[in-house]
Write a protein that holds these residues in place. Structure first.
Motif, mmCIF file in Angstrom:
data_model
loop_
_atom_site.group_PDB
_atom_site.id
_atom_site.type_symbol
_atom_site.label_atom_id
_atom_site.label_comp_id
_atom_site.label_asym_id
_atom_site.label_seq_id
_atom_site.Cartn_x
_atom_site.Cartn_y
_atom_site.Cartn_z
ATOM 1 N N ASP A 117 45.200 49.856 32.573
ATOM 2 C CA ASP A 117 44.339 48.954 33.209
ATOM 3 C C ASP A 117 45.194 48.657 34.686
ATOM 4 O O ASP A 117 46.426 48.668 34.547
ATOM 5 C CB ASP A 117 43.797 47.707 32.723
ATOM 6 C CG ASP A 117 42.714 47.986 31.802
ATOM 7 O OD1 ASP A 117 42.192 49.163 31.864
ATOM 8 O OD2 ASP A 117 42.045 47.191 31.476
ATOM 9 N N ASP A 118 44.432 48.278 35.558
ATOM 10 C CA ASP A 118 45.115 47.822 36.887
ATOM 11 C C ASP A 118 45.941 48.498 37.885
ATOM 12 O O ASP A 118 46.102 48.057 39.067
ATOM 13 C CB ASP A 118 46.212 46.422 36.712
ATOM 14 C CG ASP A 118 45.469 45.308 35.609
ATOM 15 O OD1 ASP A 118 44.081 45.483 35.554
ATOM 16 O OD2 ASP A 118 46.115 44.752 35.103
ATOM 17 N N HIS B 132 37.914 49.742 37.905
ATOM 18 C CA HIS B 132 38.315 48.353 37.101
ATOM 19 C C HIS B 132 37.603 47.281 38.480
ATOM 20 O O HIS B 132 38.277 46.272 38.464
ATOM 21 C CB HIS B 132 39.786 48.354 37.319
ATOM 22 C CG HIS B 132 40.170 47.294 36.303
ATOM 23 N ND1 HIS B 132 39.507 46.970 34.937
ATOM 24 C CD2 HIS B 132 41.296 46.174 36.194
ATOM 25 C CE1 HIS B 132 40.230 46.012 34.414
ATOM 26 N NE2 HIS B 132 41.087 45.644 34.977
ATOM 27 N N HIS C 84 48.604 48.019 29.749
ATOM 28 C CA HIS C 84 48.779 47.343 31.041
ATOM 29 C C HIS C 84 49.965 48.088 31.529
ATOM 30 O O HIS C 84 50.328 49.269 31.429
ATOM 31 C CB HIS C 84 48.615 45.936 30.951
ATOM 32 C CG HIS C 84 47.357 45.417 30.936
ATOM 33 N ND1 HIS C 84 46.637 45.417 29.694
ATOM 34 C CD2 HIS C 84 46.300 45.010 31.701
ATOM 35 C CE1 HIS C 84 45.412 44.939 29.722
ATOM 36 N NE2 HIS C 84 45.167 44.880 31.202
ATOM 37 N N HIS D 184 40.111 42.670 41.584
ATOM 38 C CA HIS D 184 40.321 42.314 39.997
ATOM 39 C C HIS D 184 39.812 40.859 39.869
ATOM 40 O O HIS D 184 40.490 39.570 39.779
ATOM 41 C CB HIS D 184 41.865 42.245 39.763
ATOM 42 C CG HIS D 184 41.934 42.119 38.410
ATOM 43 N ND1 HIS D 184 41.896 41.222 37.324
ATOM 44 C CD2 HIS D 184 42.420 43.470 37.563
ATOM 45 C CE1 HIS D 184 42.232 41.633 36.170
ATOM 46 N NE2 HIS D 184 42.258 42.893 36.393
HETATM 47 ZN ZN LIG Z 1 42.756 44.173 34.521
#
Ligand SMILES: [Zn+2]
Length: 260
Positions: free
Chosen positions: A72-73, A126, A15, A130
């Motif tokens: 991710d993100d 993704h 992350h 979210h």
């Molecule tokens: Zn995520």
């Protein structure tokens, strides 16, 4: 006693990458310190482990010792800290981004993403938002997956074939929607090495709690360390499911009801 090695290819799931100066300031338990990240890249090089993509794992064509790095993100720290480190060590990685967040707050903007793509980094979806996909009806799941793929392909002019489900929540409906929307690979968050030739791939989380020694065991597919993580994940699976149904706010996740 050692339990030996598990088959498969570890997909590492990062992350935030946090600069050394700010590390420990926030409560980001999933973040990885910049210097720990560089130690991990150095270790991969020393162990002669090649970096591949989730799509390579699904196709089954791989060097004998390989690993995939995923982020991710879509945080801007991926551009500022992870990307230079990856380039220096000549390691490729896949960045799973929410297309609705790009260009906002602490996230990447399109200029950063395009530069990373030109520098050999892959992008995957993704979802557009979210959100826990398993809480959406099928029309909205399709929308989340289709829109994010289209936007990424248009902006970065390269095919997008991998999806990482937000929070790791996945079921048959989500998979079906993914295949219908043109994805070839779906990454989850089950802590186990991904299996060659499969389309649903497990990923193991790397966080500030991952020591360099644990990292080495994860990339070398040490059975004992995966069994420990797997056991912990299984023990939490039922409470997590119950909370998702009854009190999603306690999990800190975003579900269907939150979206306006
Ligand atoms: Zn995520």
């Amino acid at each position: 006693m050692t339990l030996g090695q598990i088959t498969g290819v570890p997909i590492l799931d990062y992350h935030r990458i946090v600069p050394a100066s700010r590390f420990g300031a926030g409560d980001d338990r999933f973040g990885v310190n910049e210097s720990a990240f560089r130690d991990q890249l150095r270790l991969l090089r020393d162990l002669k482990i090649s970096a591949v993509t989730p799509e390579d794992i699904a196709s089954g064509q791989l060097p004998s010792r390989s690993v995939a790095l995923t982020f991710d993100d879509g945080y801007s720290s991926h551009y500022k800290i992870a990307f230079p480190g990856l380039s220096e060590f000549n390691v490729t990685a896949t960045f799973f981004v929410n297309t609705s967040s790009i260009g906002t707050g602490e996230f990447l903007d399109w200029t950063m993403a395009a530069e990373m793509a030109r520098g050999g980094m892959q992008f995957g979806s993704h979802a557009h938002n979210h959100v826990v996909l398993t809480t959406l009806n099928s029309k909205r799941v399709n929308e989340e997956l289709r829109v994010s793929r289209q936007v990424l392909e248009q902006r970065l002019t390269s095919p997008v074939e991998a999806l990482a489900v937000p929070y790791g929540f996945c079921d048959e409906h989500v998979l079906e929607a993914a295949w219908e929307s043109g994805y070839r690979v779906v990454c989850t968050s089950k802590p186990w090495p991904a299996q060659k030739g499969e389309r649903v791939l497990s990923r193991v989380g790397i966080s500030r709690q991952t020591s360099l020694n644990d990292f080495r065991k994860l990339v070398e597919k040490d059975a004992a360390v995966y069994l420990r993580l797997w056991g912990r994940d299984r023990a939490l699976a039922i409470p997590r499911y119950v909370f998702l149904r009854l009190r999603p706010e306690l999990l800190g996740v975003r579900t269907a009801e939150d979206r306006h």
